[in-house]
Design an enzyme around this catalytic site. Sequence first.
Site, PDB file in Angstrom:
ATOM      1  N   HIS A  89      -7.568  -5.417  -0.780  1.00  0.00           N
ATOM      2  CA  HIS A  89      -6.254  -4.842  -0.044  1.00  0.00           C
ATOM      3  C   HIS A  89      -5.677  -5.555   1.177  1.00  0.00           C
ATOM      4  O   HIS A  89      -4.420  -5.744   1.349  1.00  0.00           O
ATOM      5  CB  HIS A  89      -6.774  -3.315   0.340  1.00  0.00           C
ATOM      6  N   SER A 110       0.666  -1.198  -0.086  1.00  0.00           N
ATOM      7  CA  SER A 110      -0.129   0.034  -0.059  1.00  0.00           C
ATOM      8  C   SER A 110       0.824   1.239   0.026  1.00  0.00           C
ATOM      9  O   SER A 110       1.537   1.413  -0.753  1.00  0.00           O
ATOM     10  CB  SER A 110      -0.845  -0.094   1.138  1.00  0.00           C
ATOM     11  N   ASP A 153      -9.509  -5.113  -5.097  1.00  0.00           N
ATOM     12  CA  ASP A 153      -9.214  -4.168  -4.203  1.00  0.00           C
ATOM     13  C   ASP A 153      -9.655  -2.758  -4.442  1.00  0.00           C
ATOM     14  O   ASP A 153      -9.570  -2.280  -5.613  1.00  0.00           O
ATOM     15  CB  ASP A 153      -7.475  -4.116  -4.481  1.00  0.00           C
TER      16      ASP A 153
END
Length: 413
Positions: free
Chosen positions: A389, A186, A356
Site C-alpha cells: 500500500h 487508497s 497490499d
Amino acid sequence: MEVANSVTCIILLILFCGSAAGSRTKLFSSKAQENGIAMAALAPSPDDGICKSMVETQGYDCEEHTVTTQDGYILSMQRIPVGRSGGTPDNRPPVLLQHGLLMDGITWLLLPPEQSLAFVLADNGYDVWIANSRGSKYSKGHTSLNPGDPAYWNWSWDELVAYELPAIFQYVNDQTGQKLHYVGHSQGTLIALAAFSKDQLYNMLRSAALLCPIAYVGQMTSPLARNAADNFIAETLYWLGLSEFDPRGEAVVKLLKDICKKPGVDCTNLLTAFTGQNCCLNSSIVDIFLDHEPQPSATKNMVHLAQMIRQGTIKMFDYNDPEENIKHYGQPTPPAYNMTSIPNDLPLFLSYGGEDALADVNDVKLLLDSLKDHEGDKLVVQYREDYAHADYVMAQNAKQDVYDPLLAFFKLQ
C-alpha cells in the site's frame, strides 16, 4: 505469528492512546472557546502552509488556495502551476491529487522532487492541485464549528463523496476552465469510485488514475485493520464519545522515532502490520513520514470503514437502527454504491499490488469484475506483484514503475 500479533496489539494500543490524547485536547479546546479564547491555530497562515514548508523549498512555484464545502468545511489546497524550470501556466492540463486515510496532501511530496508524483507531474507539463481532506492539519477550518466541537467530526467518507469532492472539482474547474485528471490513493480512490457510481463529477473529469483502488474491503488481510474491525475498536471509541480519531499524539510520534533510531531496527516494518510488506521504501522515508503523518480522521469514518471490512459491502454509513437509517436514507438499511453504474466510457487507470494488505488482490478483482463491461480502450489495469500500500506513494522506484505509465495514460486522454 505470535510476534506479529504482539506488534499488532502494541500498534492498536498506540493508536487508541493517541486518539484518547486527541480527545483530551479537543475537550480543552471546547472549554477555551466557551471562555472566548481565539482559536487562531485552526487556520494556518500561508507562512505555515504546505507551499512554504514542502514545495517552495524544492524550487517550485506554489499557491495556497482555500475551498469551502456546502456543509461548511474550509479546505486547504496547494497549486503547483509550473515545473521547476518555470514556463507559463497557460493551458496546462489540471491534475487533482487526493490522498488516502489518515494522510494529507504531503502524501504526494514525501519523496525527493525527481520521485514525488506532484513534482513529476509539474515537471511534465501539468497544472498540479493538491487536496487536503477535512480534519487534517491544514484543513481544520469551518464556517461555524471548530475541531473541539463533536459536531465538527460528525462525518464519514459519505460526506467526502457528497460535499468535498464536488467542491474541490468545481473549484479547480472554475480556476482553470478545463476538465481535470484525477489521481487518488487508497481512500482517495474509494470516494472517487463512489462519486463516479452516482454519476457525479463526470462532466468535469478528463480521466482518473486510482492507486491501490479500494471499493470492496471484505477480504482485507491487514492484521491491524482486520483486528480493529473485528474487535469493534472504532465503535468503542465512538461509544465513548471520542469523535476525533487522532493517532498523532506527540508522545506517540516521539516513541516511534526513538524506536526507529535503535540499531538494527528497520522502521519500514512499522508500516507492515497496516499496509502489507512494502518492497521498495528507503529506510529514511519513515522518519520523513513521521514528521508529517499520520493525520486525524473522524471516528465515525473509522466506524464506516470497519462496517465495510466486516460486511464485505460498499454501502453508506449504517446507523444500526432502522429508524435512524430511515431518517437519513428513507429506508431501513443504508443504500449501496453500485460499482457497475460507473460510466463505461470514463478513462480509468487502476494500479494495484500483490503485497497490499489493505487493497487486497481479491477485493480489487471484485471491483474489476464490476467493471467488466467497461470499454476496453478506456480501462488500463496495472498489477505490481511486489508492491504494497505505501509503495505507491513512498517507494523509491515508484516513478519508473507506476508514475511513468500513469503519465503515458494521461497523455492519451
